[in-house]
Write a protein that holds these residues in place. Structure first.
Motif, PDB file in Angstrom:
ATOM      1  N   LEU A  68       0.831  -1.204   0.000  1.00  0.00           N
ATOM      2  CA  LEU A  68       0.000   0.000   0.000  1.00  0.00           C
ATOM      3  C   LEU A  68       0.868   1.258   0.000  1.00  0.00           C
ATOM      4  CD1 LEU A  68      -2.836   1.232   0.164  1.00  0.00           C
ATOM      5  CD2 LEU A  68      -2.628   1.128   2.650  1.00  0.00           C
ATOM      6  N   ASN A  69       1.939   1.244   0.794  1.00  0.00           N
ATOM      7  CA  ASN A  69       2.864   2.384   0.818  1.00  0.00           C
ATOM      8  C   ASN A  69       3.503   2.610  -0.546  1.00  0.00           C
ATOM      9  OD1 ASN A  69       2.369   2.891   3.479  1.00  0.00           O
ATOM     10  ND2 ASN A  69       4.238   1.934   4.238  1.00  0.00           N
ATOM     11  N   LEU A  70       3.848   1.524  -1.238  1.00  0.00           N
ATOM     12  CA  LEU A  70       4.422   1.657  -2.573  1.00  0.00           C
ATOM     13  C   LEU A  70       3.418   2.241  -3.554  1.00  0.00           C
ATOM     14  CD1 LEU A  70       6.480  -1.637  -2.929  1.00  0.00           C
ATOM     15  CD2 LEU A  70       7.364   0.680  -2.700  1.00  0.00           C
ATOM     16  N   ASP A  71       2.150   1.875  -3.396  1.00  0.00           N
ATOM     17  CA  ASP A  71       1.120   2.411  -4.274  1.00  0.00           C
ATOM     18  C   ASP A  71       0.879   3.897  -4.029  1.00  0.00           C
ATOM     19  OD1 ASP A  71       0.807  -0.059  -5.410  1.00  0.00           O
ATOM     20  OD2 ASP A  71      -0.954  -0.610  -4.215  1.00  0.00           O
ATOM     21  N   LEU A  72       1.014   4.325  -2.787  1.00  0.00           N
ATOM     22  CA  LEU A  72       0.688   5.703  -2.427  1.00  0.00           C
ATOM     23  C   LEU A  72       1.882   6.645  -2.423  1.00  0.00           C
ATOM     24  CD1 LEU A  72      -1.822   5.058   0.490  1.00  0.00           C
ATOM     25  CD2 LEU A  72      -2.338   5.624  -1.880  1.00  0.00           C
ATOM     26  N   ILE A  73       3.104   6.133  -2.666  1.00  0.00           N
ATOM     27  CA  ILE A  73       4.286   6.989  -2.541  1.00  0.00           C
ATOM     28  C   ILE A  73       4.281   8.127  -3.555  1.00  0.00           C
ATOM     29  CG2 ILE A  73       5.800   5.621  -4.028  1.00  0.00           C
ATOM     30  CD1 ILE A  73       6.755   7.431  -0.773  1.00  0.00           C
ATOM     31  N   VAL A  74       3.724   7.913  -4.730  1.00  0.00           N
ATOM     32  CA  VAL A  74       3.673   8.980  -5.732  1.00  0.00           C
ATOM     33  C   VAL A  74       2.839  10.142  -5.220  1.00  0.00           C
ATOM     34  CG1 VAL A  74       2.934   9.576  -8.054  1.00  0.00           C
ATOM     35  CG2 VAL A  74       4.039   7.388  -7.635  1.00  0.00           C
ATOM     36  N   GLU A  75       1.684   9.833  -4.610  1.00  0.00           N
ATOM     37  CA  GLU A  75       0.827  10.878  -4.063  1.00  0.00           C
ATOM     38  C   GLU A  75       1.500  11.586  -2.897  1.00  0.00           C
ATOM     39  OE1 GLU A  75      -0.306   7.847  -4.794  1.00  0.00           O
ATOM     40  OE2 GLU A  75      -1.776   8.234  -6.361  1.00  0.00           O
ATOM     41  N   VAL A  76       2.203  10.837  -2.047  1.00  0.00           N
ATOM     42  CA  VAL A  76       2.898  11.440  -0.901  1.00  0.00           C
ATOM     43  C   VAL A  76       3.978  12.396  -1.386  1.00  0.00           C
ATOM     44  CG1 VAL A  76       4.421  10.942   1.054  1.00  0.00           C
ATOM     45  CG2 VAL A  76       2.395   9.546   0.681  1.00  0.00           C
ATOM     46  N   ARG A  77       4.743  11.987  -2.396  1.00  0.00           N
ATOM     47  CA  ARG A  77       5.806  12.845  -2.926  1.00  0.00           C
ATOM     48  C   ARG A  77       5.232  14.084  -3.610  1.00  0.00           C
ATOM     49  NH1 ARG A  77       9.882   8.287  -5.407  1.00  0.00           N
ATOM     50  NH2 ARG A  77      10.799   7.668  -3.424  1.00  0.00           N
ATOM     51  N   MET A  78       4.141  13.902  -4.380  1.00  0.00           N
ATOM     52  CA  MET A  78       3.531  15.049  -5.045  1.00  0.00           C
ATOM     53  C   MET A  78       2.977  16.038  -4.023  1.00  0.00           C
ATOM     54  SD  MET A  78       1.739  13.227  -8.376  1.00  0.00           S
ATOM     55  CE  MET A  78       0.317  14.218  -8.196  1.00  0.00           C
ATOM     56  N   ASP A  79       2.367  15.522  -2.942  1.00  0.00           N
ATOM     57  CA  ASP A  79       1.839  16.391  -1.901  1.00  0.00           C
ATOM     58  C   ASP A  79       2.968  17.157  -1.214  1.00  0.00           C
ATOM     59  OD1 ASP A  79      -0.276  17.422  -0.283  1.00  0.00           O
ATOM     60  OD2 ASP A  79       0.352  16.055   1.320  1.00  0.00           O
ATOM     61  N   ALA A  80       4.079  16.479  -0.925  1.00  0.00           N
ATOM     62  CA  ALA A  80       5.230  17.137  -0.302  1.00  0.00           C
ATOM     63  C   ALA A  80       5.828  18.195  -1.230  1.00  0.00           C
ATOM     64  CB  ALA A  80       6.288  16.099   0.063  1.00  0.00           C
ATOM     65  N   GLU A  81       5.897  17.898  -2.528  1.00  0.00           N
ATOM     66  CA  GLU A  81       6.430  18.878  -3.481  1.00  0.00           C
ATOM     67  C   GLU A  81       5.521  20.094  -3.585  1.00  0.00           C
ATOM     68  OE1 GLU A  81       7.623  19.187  -8.191  1.00  0.00           O
ATOM     69  OE2 GLU A  81       7.270  17.233  -7.296  1.00  0.00           O
ATOM     70  N   TYR A  82       4.207  19.872  -3.598  1.00  0.00           N
ATOM     71  CA  TYR A  82       3.266  20.986  -3.668  1.00  0.00           C
ATOM     72  C   TYR A  82       3.393  21.880  -2.440  1.00  0.00           C
ATOM     73  CZ  TYR A  82      -1.056  23.611  -3.581  1.00  0.00           C
ATOM     74  OH  TYR A  82      -1.964  24.619  -3.516  1.00  0.00           O
ATOM     75  N   LYS A  83       3.487  21.262  -1.259  1.00  0.00           N
ATOM     76  CA  LYS A  83       3.618  22.048  -0.035  1.00  0.00           C
ATOM     77  C   LYS A  83       4.926  22.831  -0.021  1.00  0.00           C
ATOM     78  CE  LYS A  83       0.772  19.049   2.817  1.00  0.00           C
ATOM     79  NZ  LYS A  83       0.766  18.035   3.874  1.00  0.00           N
TER      80      LYS A  83
END
Length: 119
Positions: free
Chosen positions: A45-60
């Motif tokens: 699940l973490n591997l599936d969601l890592i793209v969203e986590v990275r995009m959210d961190a980049e946006y912030k």
């Protein structure tokens, strides 16, 4: 944990939270409730969601300050008054963000309208 991304650098780089080796030998909730199958599912699940986590961190990170926000500017060593020594102020007066040209580059103006030349 970084304040503006709310994520640890380890998670952004390695896709999961860090686990300190010492924690394996200490009886805590995390060790006592460990199960291989659930752990594997969580890792996938973490591997599936890592793209969203990275995009959210980049946006912030890119929008850390907005136009109109008040900020403090750190004194540089060159402009600091040496008579104050280490007890002198670390921050200059408040400035207002007036423009953002590129990531982490902000144009500032003092509250009286005086604009800083360089971002």
């Amino acid at each position: 944990m970084r304040t503006h991304t709310r994520e640890t650098p380890f998670k952004l780089a390695y896709r999961s939270e860090a686990f300190i080796l010492v924690e394996v030998y200490i009886a805590n909730h995390r060790v006592m409730k460990y199960q291989d199958k659930e752990n594997e599912e969580q890792l996938h699940l973490n591997l599936d969601l890592i793209v969203e986590v990275r995009m959210d961190a980049e946006y912030k990170t890119t929008r850390y300050f907005n136009i109109g926000d008040l900020v403090l500017k750190r004194f540089s060593w060159a402009t600091r008054n040496s008579a104050h020594g280490k007890l002198g102020p670390n921050w200059e007066r408040p400035y207002r963000v007036i423009n953002c040209k590129r990531q982490r580059s902000y144009y500032l103006e003092a509250l009286d309208g005086w604009k800083l030349e360089h971002p």
